[in-house]
Design a protein around this motif. Structure first.
Motif, PDB file in Angstrom:
ATOM      1  N   GLN A 257       0.913  -1.127   0.125  1.00 14.17           N
ATOM      2  CA  GLN A 257      -0.018  -0.142   0.027  1.00 14.17           C
ATOM      3  C   GLN A 257       0.934   1.265  -0.142  1.00 14.17           C
ATOM      4  O   GLN A 257       0.843   2.093   1.137  1.00 14.17           O
ATOM      5  N   HIS A 258       1.554   1.423  -1.056  1.00 13.51           N
ATOM      6  CA  HIS A 258       2.602   2.369  -1.197  1.00 13.51           C
ATOM      7  C   HIS A 258       1.985   3.854  -1.760  1.00 13.51           C
ATOM      8  O   HIS A 258       0.918   3.753  -2.388  1.00 13.51           O
ATOM      9  N   CYS A 259       2.263   4.815  -1.145  1.00 11.77           N
ATOM     10  CA  CYS A 259       1.890   6.115  -1.519  1.00 11.77           C
ATOM     11  C   CYS A 259       3.047   7.177  -1.595  1.00 11.77           C
ATOM     12  O   CYS A 259       3.985   6.782  -1.354  1.00 11.77           O
ATOM     13  N   ILE A 260       2.626   8.435  -1.994  1.00 10.67           N
ATOM     14  CA  ILE A 260       3.559   9.557  -2.250  1.00 10.67           C
ATOM     15  C   ILE A 260       3.133  10.597  -1.224  1.00 10.67           C
ATOM     16  O   ILE A 260       1.826  10.803  -1.685  1.00 10.67           O
ATOM     17  N   VAL A 261       3.734  11.119  -0.450  1.00  8.71           N
ATOM     18  CA  VAL A 261       3.376  12.450   0.200  1.00  8.71           C
ATOM     19  C   VAL A 261       3.947  13.745  -0.283  1.00  8.71           C
ATOM     20  O   VAL A 261       5.146  13.762  -0.370  1.00  8.71           O
TER      21      VAL A 261
ATOM     22  N   GLY B  43      14.025  24.119  -5.853  1.00  7.35           N
ATOM     23  CA  GLY B  43      12.520  24.987  -5.807  1.00  7.35           C
ATOM     24  C   GLY B  43      11.443  23.735  -6.123  1.00  7.35           C
ATOM     25  O   GLY B  43      10.252  24.353  -5.794  1.00  7.35           O
ATOM     26  N   LEU B  44      11.726  22.850  -6.342  1.00  7.42           N
ATOM     27  CA  LEU B  44      10.462  21.755  -6.688  1.00  7.42           C
ATOM     28  C   LEU B  44      10.068  21.197  -5.578  1.00  7.42           C
ATOM     29  O   LEU B  44      10.961  20.871  -4.588  1.00  7.42           O
ATOM     30  N   PRO B  45       8.846  20.697  -5.704  1.00 10.44           N
ATOM     31  CA  PRO B  45       8.316  19.925  -4.262  1.00 10.44           C
ATOM     32  C   PRO B  45       8.812  18.469  -4.205  1.00 10.44           C
ATOM     33  O   PRO B  45       9.328  18.055  -5.227  1.00 10.44           O
ATOM     34  N   MET B  46       8.955  18.028  -3.001  1.00  9.32           N
ATOM     35  CA  MET B  46       9.406  16.543  -2.969  1.00  9.32           C
ATOM     36  C   MET B  46       8.248  15.513  -2.817  1.00  9.32           C
ATOM     37  O   MET B  46       7.085  15.758  -2.623  1.00  9.32           O
ATOM     38  N   GLY B  47       8.619  14.371  -3.277  1.00  6.64           N
ATOM     39  CA  GLY B  47       7.648  13.257  -3.204  1.00  6.64           C
ATOM     40  C   GLY B  47       8.141  12.147  -2.197  1.00  6.64           C
ATOM     41  O   GLY B  47       9.285  11.778  -2.474  1.00  6.64           O
ATOM     42  N   ILE B  48       7.555  12.237  -0.934  1.00  3.56           N
ATOM     43  CA  ILE B  48       8.101  11.214  -0.031  1.00  3.56           C
ATOM     44  C   ILE B  48       7.540  10.028   0.086  1.00  3.56           C
ATOM     45  O   ILE B  48       6.192   9.925  -0.050  1.00  3.56           O
TER      46      ILE B  48
ATOM     47  N   ARG C  18     -11.898   1.578   9.671  1.00  2.56           N
ATOM     48  CA  ARG C  18     -13.247   1.610  10.045  1.00  2.56           C
ATOM     49  C   ARG C  18     -13.595   1.538  11.524  1.00  2.56           C
ATOM     50  O   ARG C  18     -14.654   1.871  11.887  1.00  2.56           O
ATOM     51  N   LYS C  19     -12.868   0.928  12.152  1.00  4.67           N
ATOM     52  CA  LYS C  19     -13.008   0.629  13.349  1.00  4.67           C
ATOM     53  C   LYS C  19     -13.028   1.854  14.358  1.00  4.67           C
ATOM     54  O   LYS C  19     -13.805   1.935  15.342  1.00  4.67           O
ATOM     55  N   ALA C  20     -12.119   2.901  13.963  1.00  5.09           N
ATOM     56  CA  ALA C  20     -11.931   4.061  14.835  1.00  5.09           C
ATOM     57  C   ALA C  20     -13.254   5.051  14.822  1.00  5.09           C
ATOM     58  O   ALA C  20     -13.478   5.562  15.960  1.00  5.09           O
ATOM     59  N   THR C  21     -13.795   5.261  13.613  1.00  3.78           N
ATOM     60  CA  THR C  21     -14.816   6.173  13.658  1.00  3.78           C
ATOM     61  C   THR C  21     -16.090   5.638  13.233  1.00  3.78           C
ATOM     62  O   THR C  21     -17.095   6.176  13.106  1.00  3.78           O
ATOM     63  N   GLY C  22     -16.202   4.184  12.702  1.00  4.45           N
ATOM     64  CA  GLY C  22     -17.505   3.675  12.129  1.00  4.45           C
ATOM     65  C   GLY C  22     -17.719   4.018  10.524  1.00  4.45           C
ATOM     66  O   GLY C  22     -18.488   3.608  10.030  1.00  4.45           O
ATOM     67  N   GLU C  23     -16.599   5.097  10.024  1.00  5.00           N
ATOM     68  CA  GLU C  23     -16.691   5.320   8.705  1.00  5.00           C
ATOM     69  C   GLU C  23     -15.172   5.227   8.341  1.00  5.00           C
ATOM     70  O   GLU C  23     -14.124   5.042   8.826  1.00  5.00           O
ATOM     71  N   GLU C  24     -14.891   5.060   6.866  1.00  7.45           N
ATOM     72  CA  GLU C  24     -13.758   4.909   6.439  1.00  7.45           C
ATOM     73  C   GLU C  24     -12.673   6.035   6.865  1.00  7.45           C
ATOM     74  O   GLU C  24     -13.031   7.184   6.454  1.00  7.45           O
ATOM     75  N   LEU C  25     -11.714   5.742   7.423  1.00 15.53           N
ATOM     76  CA  LEU C  25     -10.609   6.633   7.764  1.00 15.53           C
ATOM     77  C   LEU C  25      -9.417   6.322   6.983  1.00 15.53           C
ATOM     78  O   LEU C  25      -8.819   5.294   7.043  1.00 15.53           O
ATOM     79  N   LEU C  26      -8.833   7.100   6.181  1.00 16.16           N
ATOM     80  CA  LEU C  26      -7.723   7.011   5.434  1.00 16.16           C
ATOM     81  C   LEU C  26      -6.535   7.800   6.108  1.00 16.16           C
ATOM     82  O   LEU C  26      -6.606   8.755   6.547  1.00 16.16           O
ATOM     83  N   THR C  27      -5.386   7.000   6.296  1.00 21.97           N
ATOM     84  CA  THR C  27      -4.229   7.485   7.032  1.00 21.97           C
ATOM     85  C   THR C  27      -2.819   7.340   6.386  1.00 21.97           C
ATOM     86  O   THR C  27      -2.902   6.210   5.292  1.00 21.97           O
ATOM     87  N   PHE C  28      -2.124   7.845   6.629  1.00 27.18           N
ATOM     88  CA  PHE C  28      -0.591   7.743   5.871  1.00 27.18           C
ATOM     89  C   PHE C  28       0.601   7.901   6.886  1.00 27.18           C
ATOM     90  O   PHE C  28       0.595   8.493   7.804  1.00 27.18           O
ATOM     91  N   THR C  29       1.564   7.213   6.534  1.00 26.32           N
ATOM     92  CA  THR C  29       3.101   7.521   7.249  1.00 26.32           C
ATOM     93  C   THR C  29       4.042   7.688   6.269  1.00 26.32           C
ATOM     94  O   THR C  29       4.065   7.242   5.074  1.00 26.32           O
ATOM     95  N   MET C  30       5.105   8.406   6.533  1.00 29.94           N
ATOM     96  CA  MET C  30       6.300   8.448   5.954  1.00 29.94           C
ATOM     97  C   MET C  30       7.204   7.580   6.283  1.00 29.94           C
ATOM     98  O   MET C  30       7.698   7.200   7.400  1.00 29.94           O
TER      99      MET C  30
END
Length: 224
Positions: A102-106, A131-136, A144-156
């Motif tokens: 489950q890869h992502c770019i920040v 001066g360009l932005p970074m992609g981390i 879905r357990k924490a709020t009862g609805e889908e919650l998306l989260t990420f880490t670096m």
């Protein structure tokens, strides 16, 4: 370790540098701390169906700090905003996202780290010299357990930086030096599509000569 950064929130810069657009009506603050909402980029779930109308990447909004599917509290993410590449495959907080690729770019304009070289922690701004932005490189999760609805989260993701010409100066004397994994642009799609067994190939230091640091002592005094 990075706990504070400025996110890329400009529609133009997100489109130009990451090929994505935020969902309609989204209004995000630029400065990000753990448990704040911020954009992340992931592979579109239908990118492989063969429809040219489906983009390869999509921008999503999630909380900074990964909350795994089994966690029952949103505050869990306040201690999982960074993942050590050396242990990410075994740590319960991250291993499912890592094993499922489950890869992502920040999208990041600049990050902030404490410089201790003069005896005290001086917040320091770190960004690309051009001066360009970074992609981390990061991981994302759905809960879905924490709020009862889908919650998306990420880490670096982070790597050791004891020998890095820039990042070796940050954090307390005697502590291990760490740095986030900054991807090169040509790696963006490679990272998003990489199978789990290839994930470690991307866990590399970003060259120090491509970065610049500037003291920003007032950063820590601003209200969150």
């Amino acid at each position: 370790m990075c706990s504070n950064y400025d996110a890329v929130t400009s529609t133009e810069r997100l489109r130009l540098h990451y090929g994505v657009e935020l969902p309609p009506g989204v209004n995000l603050r630029t400065d990000v701390w753990p448990a704040y909402q911020a954009p992340f980029v992931r592979r579109h779930p239908h990118a492989d169906v063969g429809d040219d109308a489906v983009p390869a990447r999509e921008a999503m909004v999630g909380l900074f700090g990964l909350v795994p599917h089994w966690a029952g509290e949103v505050t869990f993410g306040k201690r999982t905003y960074n993942a050590r590449s050396e242990t990410v495959a075994e740590k319960p907080s991250f291993r499912d996202a890592w094993r499922h690729g489950q890869h992502c770019i920040v999208p990041v304009e600049r990050i902030y780290e404490p410089d201790w070289r003069n005896g005290g922690a001086v917040p320091t701004r770190i960004q690309r010299k051009d001066g360009l932005p970074m992609g981390i490189a990061g991981l994302w999760a759905s809960n879905r357990k924490a709020t009862g609805e889908e919650l998306l989260t990420f880490t670096m993701l982070t790597v050791n930086a004891d020998d890095h010409e820039l990042f070796k100066h940050f954090h307390k004397p005697g502590d291990e030096k760490r740095m986030v994994v900054v991807l090169h642009e040509h790696q963006y799609d490679e990272w998003l599509t990489a199978p789990p067994e290839k994930s470690m190939d991307f866990m590399r230091q970003y060259p120090a000569h491509l970065l610049i640091s500037t003291p920003d002592p007032d950063r820590g005094k601003r209200k969150r």
